[in-house]
Design an enzyme around this catalytic site. Structure first.
Site, short mmCIF file in Angstrom:
data_model
loop_
_atom_site.label_atom_id
_atom_site.label_comp_id
_atom_site.label_asym_id
_atom_site.label_seq_id
_atom_site.Cartn_x
_atom_site.Cartn_y
_atom_site.Cartn_z
N GLY A 10 0.84 -1.20 0.00
CA GLY A 10 0.00 0.00 0.00
C GLY A 10 0.88 1.24 0.00
N VAL A 91 -2.96 -0.99 3.38
CA VAL A 91 -3.94 -0.82 2.29
C VAL A 91 -5.19 -0.14 2.83
CG1 VAL A 91 -3.06 -2.83 1.04
CG2 VAL A 91 -4.96 -3.11 2.64
N CYS A 278 -10.97 9.15 6.97
CA CYS A 278 -10.99 8.25 8.12
C CYS A 278 -12.05 8.50 9.18
CB CYS A 278 -9.61 8.22 8.75
SG CYS A 278 -8.43 7.44 7.64
P1 NAD Z 1 -4.85 4.94 0.24
O1 NAD Z 1 -6.09 4.57 -0.48
O2 NAD Z 1 -4.21 6.26 -0.01
O3 NAD Z 1 -3.72 3.84 -0.04
C1 NAD Z 1 -3.95 2.47 -0.01
C2 NAD Z 1 -3.18 1.83 -1.16
O4 NAD Z 1 -3.25 0.40 -1.02
C3 NAD Z 1 -3.75 2.15 -2.54
O5 NAD Z 1 -2.74 2.78 -3.33
C4 NAD Z 1 -4.13 0.77 -3.11
O6 NAD Z 1 -3.89 0.64 -4.50
C5 NAD Z 1 -3.24 -0.16 -2.32
N1 NAD Z 1 -3.71 -1.54 -2.27
C6 NAD Z 1 -4.96 -2.00 -1.97
N2 NAD Z 1 -4.99 -3.33 -2.01
C7 NAD Z 1 -3.75 -3.76 -2.34
C8 NAD Z 1 -3.15 -5.03 -2.52
N3 NAD Z 1 -3.87 -6.14 -2.35
N4 NAD Z 1 -1.86 -5.08 -2.87
C9 NAD Z 1 -1.13 -3.95 -3.03
N5 NAD Z 1 -1.64 -2.71 -2.87
C10 NAD Z 1 -2.93 -2.62 -2.51
O7 NAD Z 1 -5.17 4.77 1.79
P2 NAD Z 1 -4.48 5.53 3.02
O8 NAD Z 1 -5.09 6.87 3.20
O9 NAD Z 1 -3.02 5.40 2.90
O10 NAD Z 1 -5.01 4.63 4.23
C11 NAD Z 1 -4.52 3.33 4.43
C12 NAD Z 1 -4.95 2.86 5.80
O11 NAD Z 1 -4.38 3.71 6.80
C13 NAD Z 1 -6.46 2.90 6.05
O12 NAD Z 1 -6.81 1.81 6.85
C14 NAD Z 1 -6.66 4.19 6.82
O13 NAD Z 1 -7.78 4.13 7.67
C15 NAD Z 1 -5.40 4.26 7.65
N6 NAD Z 1 -4.98 5.62 8.04
C16 NAD Z 1 -5.05 6.65 7.15
C17 NAD Z 1 -4.61 7.93 7.51
C18 NAD Z 1 -4.68 9.09 6.57
O14 NAD Z 1 -4.45 10.21 7.01
N7 NAD Z 1 -4.97 8.91 5.30
C19 NAD Z 1 -4.06 8.12 8.78
C20 NAD Z 1 -3.98 7.03 9.66
C21 NAD Z 1 -4.45 5.79 9.27
C1 UGA Z 2 -7.20 12.37 11.36
C2 UGA Z 2 -6.51 12.35 12.72
O1 UGA Z 2 -6.23 13.70 13.13
C3 UGA Z 2 -5.22 11.56 12.67
O2 UGA Z 2 -4.65 11.48 13.98
C4 UGA Z 2 -5.53 10.16 12.15
O3 UGA Z 2 -4.34 9.41 12.03
C5 UGA Z 2 -6.21 10.26 10.80
O4 UGA Z 2 -7.41 11.04 10.93
C6 UGA Z 2 -6.64 8.94 10.25
O5 UGA Z 2 -6.80 7.97 10.96
O6 UGA Z 2 -6.85 8.96 9.05
P1 UGA Z 2 -6.86 13.70 9.07
O7 UGA Z 2 -8.20 13.18 8.73
O8 UGA Z 2 -5.77 13.54 8.09
O9 UGA Z 2 -6.33 13.05 10.44
O10 UGA Z 2 -6.96 15.26 9.37
P2 UGA Z 2 -7.48 16.10 10.64
O11 UGA Z 2 -6.53 17.17 10.90
O12 UGA Z 2 -7.85 15.24 11.77
O13 UGA Z 2 -8.80 16.76 10.07
C7 UGA Z 2 -9.97 16.01 9.80
C8 UGA Z 2 -11.11 16.95 9.47
O14 UGA Z 2 -11.55 17.63 10.62
C9 UGA Z 2 -10.75 18.01 8.45
O15 UGA Z 2 -11.79 18.18 7.54
C10 UGA Z 2 -10.54 19.24 9.30
O16 UGA Z 2 -10.77 20.42 8.59
C11 UGA Z 2 -11.58 19.01 10.38
N1 UGA Z 2 -11.27 19.72 11.64
C12 UGA Z 2 -10.18 19.39 12.36
C13 UGA Z 2 -12.11 20.71 12.07
O17 UGA Z 2 -13.12 21.02 11.43
N2 UGA Z 2 -11.83 21.36 13.24
C14 UGA Z 2 -10.74 21.05 13.99
O18 UGA Z 2 -10.55 21.68 15.06
C15 UGA Z 2 -9.90 20.04 13.53
#
Ligand code: NAD
Ligand code: UGA
EC number: 1.1.1.22
Length: 464
Positions: A10, A91, A278
């Site tokens: 991923g 992923v 998320c």
């Molecule tokens: P994303 O969609 O940006 O990336 C996931 C990638 O995995 C994609 O590029 C997809 O093509 C790839 N993928 C899927 N199945 C696959 C497979 N079988 N083999 C190889 N590649 C594969 O997702 P993301 O935002 O990076 O989030 C990933 C995970 O992390 C989620 O569970 C999300 O909840 C968690 N997370 C996200 C954030 C964030 O800020 N985006 C923060 C913390 C946790």
């Molecule tokens: C959030 C969490 O902050 C991360 O700790 C976590 O890892 C991540 O989700 C995840 O699991 O994906 P993210 O969604 O990237 O991170 O961004 P945030 O800064 O949390 O903002 C989320 C949303 O809330 C945005 O739309 C932001 O504008 C809004 N927000 C945030 C508000 O409206 N008010 C605030 O005070 C803070």
């Protein structure tokens, strides 16, 4: 146990930045990030490091330092699994769109595919790390698949949820509040695996910030953290509506409340609703888990956070319609911002999408300017809702590369993302080129009301 080769499945918003930082901080470890999305891998390998697929402040510097040295991006998933001692699964885990749990439960099909692929390929013992956000007890399902479909090798499963926020990913990874590692701490092998991952983070993170727990606490802590954060936004947004009715100002309330150290000042910024990939999916997942244990009150409690968020987006859009004399039909509304927050090109679940959809249903014409989001993405976001035909979305929504062009001849301007550059615009020029009365709706409480009213705008901001 010393880890020499890491594979991360991923190459998305989490896998890419996380592995880039691990590679930068641990030059003796080879890190290979793999993905089935060829275009994404191609972009990660683009000679011009500014073209990597994810925009995050500081990320291109980290990638250019490590890429080609000990950081590699590839589509050869099997080879990377084969060579690795430790495999991160990063992923996507979106909300299910079909079948049982539709619209609530996390769709674990990509996770399961990874597990089956690892089981098929691995010929020696591996540590498998859950980096994706997963329902509590997923590690058990992973272990089941690995042990029953594998080649008889041993697996240790760790949970290492990621807490980075987009827009600040590199800073968050370099200096996190904590790193959480869950493992089978009752066994020697489990402890060894946990220690192997602790040793990696200890390259740059003080050990007192590296927390180790059992696997289930770790998995559940991630969902809990997101639920608490989102709840704070919904709580302050609930107050924003009350502020608008009473003459209170939500920024003042937020400051006054947040100075209580038991409450704290962060995550109390009122907005047009939280977006991002998320918060919504993870809370829905939590609600589904609670329901599946028959804990209906627990489920209802957390579900309210989502309902409040939906309401906030809707009422922002409805207020635009009401203020523009109860009709926006054929009127041009300029959107400043489309990303779900500033400093990212990510638009997943962005409030802008839903506000636009609502206004398009009212037959508005929308012109969008966002500093980092591409035109194709904006159309894809609208098409995904299936509210109208793709042709109609392209007819009614225009995307431009210049803010002044977006606002030219508009009936109203709406700020949907809190990009820093917006306040610095020449607002007199924007006003002069708009239709009158010139309405300005600030969904982020970003703009200075007094200055805008002095220019002549009819100004509306969330929460005051
Ligand atoms: P994303 O969609 O940006 O990336 C996931 C990638 O995995 C994609 O590029 C997809 O093509 C790839 N993928 C899927 N199945 C696959 C497979 N079988 N083999 C190889 N590649 C594969 O997702 P993301 O935002 O990076 O989030 C990933 C995970 O992390 C989620 O569970 C999300 O909840 C968690 N997370 C996200 C954030 C964030 O800020 N985006 C923060 C913390 C946790
Ligand atoms: C959030 C969490 O902050 C991360 O700790 C976590 O890892 C991540 O989700 C995840 O699991 O994906 P993210 O969604 O990237 O991170 O961004 P945030 O800064 O949390 O903002 C989320 C949303 O809330 C945005 O739309 C932001 O504008 C809004 N927000 C945030 C508000 O409206 N008010 C605030 O005070 C803070």
């Amino acid at each position: 146990m010393k880890i020499k080769n890491i594979c991360c499945i991923g190459a998305g918003y989490v896998g890419g930045p996380t592995m880039a930082v691990i590679a930068q901080k641990c030059p003796e470890i080879n890190v290979t990030v793999v993905d089935i999305n060829e275009k994404r891998i191609e972009a990660w390998n683009d000679e011009d490091v500014e073209n990597i697929p994810i925009y995050e402040p500081g990320l291109s510097d980290v990638v250019s330092e490590a890429r080609g040295r000990n950081l590699f991006f590839s589509t050869d998933v099997d080879a990377a699994i084969d060579q690795a001692d430790m495999i991160f699964i990063s992923v996507n885990t979106p909300t299910k769109t079909y079948g049982i749990g539709k619209g609530m439960a996390a769709d674990l099909k990509y996770i399961e595919l990874c597990a089956r692929q690892i089981a098929r390929v691995a010929k020696d013992d591996k540590i498998v790390v859950e980096k994706s956000t997963l329902p509590v007890r997923t590690a058990q399902a992973l272990k089941n698949i690995l042990d029953n479909t594998g080649n008889g090798v041993n697996y240790q499963i760790l949970s290492n949820p990621e807490f980075l926020a987009e827009g600040t990913a590199v800073d968050d990874l370099m200096d996190p509040d904590r790193v959480l590692i869950g493992g089978d701490i009752d066994t020697e092998e489990g402890n060894e695996a946990v220690q192997a991952l602790v040793d990696i983070y200890a390259h740059w993170i003080p050990e007192d910030k590296i927390l180790t727990t059992n696997v289930w606490s770790s998995e559940l802590s991630k969902l809990t953290a997101n639920a608490f954060l989102a709840q704070r936004v919904s709580s302050i947004n609930a107050m924003s509506e009350l502020c608008e009715k009473t003459g209170a100002d939500v920024s003042e309330v937020s400051k006054a409340v947040g100075m209580d150290s038991r409450i704290g000042s962060k995550f109390l910024k009122s907005s047009v609703g939280f977006g991002g990939s998320c918060f919504q999916k993870d809370i829905l997942n939590l609600v589904y888990i609670a329901k599946s244990f028959g804990l209906n009150e627990v489920a209802d409690y957390w579900h309210q956070v989502i309902l409040m968020n939906d309401h906030q987006k809707k009422r922002f859009a409805a207020n635009i319609v009401k203020t523009l004399f109860n009709t926006v039909s054929g009127k041009k509304i300029a959107f400043l911002g489309w990303a779900f927050k500033k400093d990212t090109n990510d638009t997943r679940e962005s409030s802008a999408i839903y506000v636009a959809d609502y206004l398009l249903n009212e037959q508005a014409e929308i012109v969008v300017y966002d500093p980092k989001v591409k035109k194709e993405q904006i159309y894809a976001d609208l098409d995904y809702l299936n509210s109208r035909s793709e042709e109609e979305n392209r007819q009614r929504v225009t995307v431009v590369n210049q803010p002044y062009e977006a606002c030219q001849d508009a009936h109203a301007v709406a700020v949907l993302t809190e990009w820093d550059e917006f306040e610095g615009y020449d607002w007199q020029k924007i006003y002069d080129n708009m239709l009158k009365p010139a309405f300005l709706f600030d969904g982020r409480k970003l703009l200075d009301r007094k200055k805008k009213e002095e220019i002549g705008f009819e100004f509306y901001a969330i929460g005051s």
